[in-house]
Design a protein around this motif. Structure first.
Motif, PDB file in Angstrom:
ATOM      1  N   SER A 113       2.329  -9.699  -1.399  1.00 49.01           N
ATOM      2  CA  SER A 113       2.548  -9.530  -2.661  1.00 49.01           C
ATOM      3  C   SER A 113       2.815 -10.513  -3.739  1.00 49.01           C
ATOM      4  CB  SER A 113       3.337  -8.294  -3.179  1.00 49.01           C
ATOM      5  OG  SER A 113       4.781  -8.625  -2.802  1.00 49.01           O
ATOM      6  N   ASN A 114       2.117 -10.657  -4.687  1.00 49.57           N
ATOM      7  CA  ASN A 114       2.164 -11.843  -5.713  1.00 49.57           C
ATOM      8  C   ASN A 114       1.885 -11.062  -7.233  1.00 49.57           C
ATOM      9  OD1 ASN A 114       2.137 -14.294  -7.385  1.00 49.57           O
ATOM     10  ND2 ASN A 114       1.260 -15.354  -5.525  1.00 49.57           N
ATOM     11  N   ASP A 115       0.932 -11.513  -8.049  1.00 50.07           N
ATOM     12  CA  ASP A 115       0.493 -10.911  -9.303  1.00 50.07           C
ATOM     13  C   ASP A 115       0.125  -9.440  -8.938  1.00 50.07           C
ATOM     14  OD1 ASP A 115       0.731 -13.371 -11.153  1.00 50.07           O
ATOM     15  OD2 ASP A 115      -1.053 -13.917  -9.397  1.00 50.07           O
ATOM     16  N   TRP A 116      -0.742  -9.414  -7.857  1.00 54.07           N
ATOM     17  CA  TRP A 116      -0.725  -8.028  -7.415  1.00 54.07           C
ATOM     18  C   TRP A 116       0.180  -7.416  -6.418  1.00 54.07           C
ATOM     19  CZ3 TRP A 116      -4.756  -4.366  -8.161  1.00 54.07           C
ATOM     20  CH2 TRP A 116      -5.189  -3.255  -7.272  1.00 54.07           C
ATOM     21  N   PRO A 117       1.187  -6.711  -7.040  1.00 50.20           N
ATOM     22  CA  PRO A 117       2.466  -6.459  -6.271  1.00 50.20           C
ATOM     23  C   PRO A 117       2.320  -5.570  -5.095  1.00 50.20           C
ATOM     24  CG  PRO A 117       2.330  -5.157  -8.273  1.00 50.20           C
ATOM     25  CD  PRO A 117       1.179  -5.809  -8.054  1.00 50.20           C
ATOM     26  N   PHE A 118       1.193  -5.447  -4.340  1.00 47.15           N
ATOM     27  CA  PHE A 118       1.153  -4.618  -3.196  1.00 47.15           C
ATOM     28  C   PHE A 118       0.506  -5.364  -1.960  1.00 47.15           C
ATOM     29  CE2 PHE A 118      -0.391  -2.793  -7.299  1.00 47.15           C
ATOM     30  CZ  PHE A 118       0.870  -2.039  -7.416  1.00 47.15           C
ATOM     31  N   PRO A 119       1.452  -5.598  -1.079  1.00 45.74           N
ATOM     32  CA  PRO A 119       0.856  -6.116   0.276  1.00 45.74           C
ATOM     33  C   PRO A 119      -0.130  -5.360   0.927  1.00 45.74           C
ATOM     34  CG  PRO A 119       3.184  -5.521   0.628  1.00 45.74           C
ATOM     35  CD  PRO A 119       2.843  -5.314  -0.841  1.00 45.74           C
ATOM     36  N   TYR A 120      -1.051  -6.102   1.442  1.00 47.88           N
ATOM     37  CA  TYR A 120      -2.409  -5.125   2.242  1.00 47.88           C
ATOM     38  C   TYR A 120      -2.772  -6.022   3.209  1.00 47.88           C
ATOM     39  CZ  TYR A 120      -5.685  -7.598  -0.683  1.00 47.88           C
ATOM     40  OH  TYR A 120      -6.435  -8.482  -1.441  1.00 47.88           O
ATOM     41  N   GLN A 121      -3.508  -5.385   4.188  1.00 49.77           N
ATOM     42  CA  GLN A 121      -4.497  -6.435   5.097  1.00 49.77           C
ATOM     43  C   GLN A 121      -5.875  -5.643   4.828  1.00 49.77           C
ATOM     44  OE1 GLN A 121      -4.161  -5.449   9.313  1.00 49.77           O
ATOM     45  NE2 GLN A 121      -4.217  -7.633   9.875  1.00 49.77           N
ATOM     46  N   ALA A 122      -6.840  -6.543   5.092  1.00 46.24           N
ATOM     47  CA  ALA A 122      -8.129  -6.509   5.041  1.00 46.24           C
ATOM     48  C   ALA A 122      -8.958  -6.692   6.279  1.00 46.24           C
ATOM     49  CB  ALA A 122      -8.618  -6.887   3.867  1.00 46.24           C
ATOM     50  N   ILE A 123      -9.760  -5.852   6.790  1.00 50.85           N
ATOM     51  CA  ILE A 123     -10.402  -6.037   8.027  1.00 50.85           C
ATOM     52  C   ILE A 123     -12.093  -6.114   7.722  1.00 50.85           C
ATOM     53  CG2 ILE A 123     -10.991  -5.568  10.420  1.00 50.85           C
ATOM     54  CD1 ILE A 123      -8.371  -6.409  10.098  1.00 50.85           C
ATOM     55  N   TYR A 124     -12.685  -7.086   7.989  1.00 47.30           N
ATOM     56  CA  TYR A 124     -14.381  -7.092   7.659  1.00 47.30           C
ATOM     57  C   TYR A 124     -15.087  -7.522   8.931  1.00 47.30           C
ATOM     58  CZ  TYR A 124     -18.096  -8.329   4.252  1.00 47.30           C
ATOM     59  OH  TYR A 124     -19.255  -8.676   3.535  1.00 47.30           O
TER      60      TYR A 124
END
Length: 293
Positions: A113-124
């Motif tokens: 999390s930074n400016d967008w305060p929500f950590p996430y993981q993306a798989i493509y």
């Protein structure tokens, strides 16, 4: 370092370091190599590639501002001179290769999390089979609070003089001079006709609603068509066809532009959604070229 995946009649070039973008998608028809997506090998700007992922939101958030759980959030304006935050993060970062074969590759990206305060993981994931390209994009909330969430894919299709698009959509968002939604209006009726909307005749940057997750692109000059199918949660289709370009975009997405702000204003049919901690959402899109007769 670009990665090439291929099968018996098609080839796709992917750039993990350039926003997980696709740089080329070619298909063999009538013993000729057809560029389903325009060849962008060598470009250095992600928005000039042939496809990129939209995660953790699609399209624009007005002025990069929204309020979530009583907290005011300001995102960086990432496509200056535009005054809005656009297309999330995935297209702006390097992705890691986690699996690869001759005809498939899987990439991952973790956001803390930074400016967008929500950590996430993306798989493509990208898979080729008999000329058909299947892309699957998954978003997982790895934080401790619920997060707003949306996904999309941003493919650029080659544009010939007669290239056309057919989709069973009747309504779209009218936009202002900044491509922000104003109100729902009737879509050009030709998009529902059997001959379709000739892309050279229409300048669009609009989101079509109630998208049935399927469309068809035709290139009469090449005697080639491509069926586009997407996951059911892609209930919106963005069509971007700027004047005098060699491409047009047909983007299956889960929500309308600025959905988070419109939803908070009580506007319906925005596609807005959120993800609880440790939950996932996914979309997929398949492009299936074929000879037309």
């Amino acid at each position: 370092m670009n990665i090439t995946i291929k099968d018996n009649i098609s080839e796709v070039v992917i750039a993990p370091d350039l926003g997980a973008s696709i740089l080329a998608y070619t298909y063999i028809a009538n013993n000729k190599s057809i560029s389903i997506f325009p060849n962008r090998i060598g470009v250095e700007d992600v928005t000039s590639t042939a496809c990129f992922p939209l995660v953790p939101f699609s399209n624009r958030i007005r002025e990069g501002k929204f309020t979530w759980q009583d907290k005011d959030i300001q995102l960086p304006l990432n496509q200056l001179p535009e005054l809005h935050a656009n297309h999330g993060h995935g297209w702006q970062v390097k992705w890691q290769v986690i699996e690869q074969s001759d005809a498939s590759v899987t990439l991952s990206y973790s956001y803390t999390s930074n400016d967008w305060p929500f950590p996430y993981q993306a798989i493509y994931r990208f898979e080729l089979q008999n000329g058909e390209l299947l892309q699957t994009l998954t978003l997982k909330n790895v934080g401790t609070s619920e997060m707003p969430a949306g996904l999309g894919l941003h493919p650029y299709f080659s544009r010939t003089k007669q290239a056309s698009l057919v989709a069973d959509v009747s309504k779209m968002w009218e936009v202002d001079h900044e491509s922000m939604p104003i109100k729902v209006i009737d879509a050009p009726s030709c998009i529902q006709s059997t001959s379709g909307m000739v892309m050279n005749s229409h300048q669009l940057d609009n989101t079509f609603i109630d998208f049935p997750a399927k469309a068809e692109v035709s290139w009469p000059e090449w005697n080639v068509k491509a069926d586009i199918t997407a996951s059911e949660n892609c209930k919106f289709m963005v069509v971007y066809s700027p004047k005098e370009e060699d491409f047009f975009c047909v983007e299956p997405v889960t929500h309308s532009p600025d959905a988070i702000n419109m939803h908070s204003q009580g506007i319906e049919n925005t596609g807005f959604s959120s993800l609880r901690p440790n939950k996932e959402m996914s979309i997929w899109m398949k492009v299936a070229p074929k000879m037309s007769h």
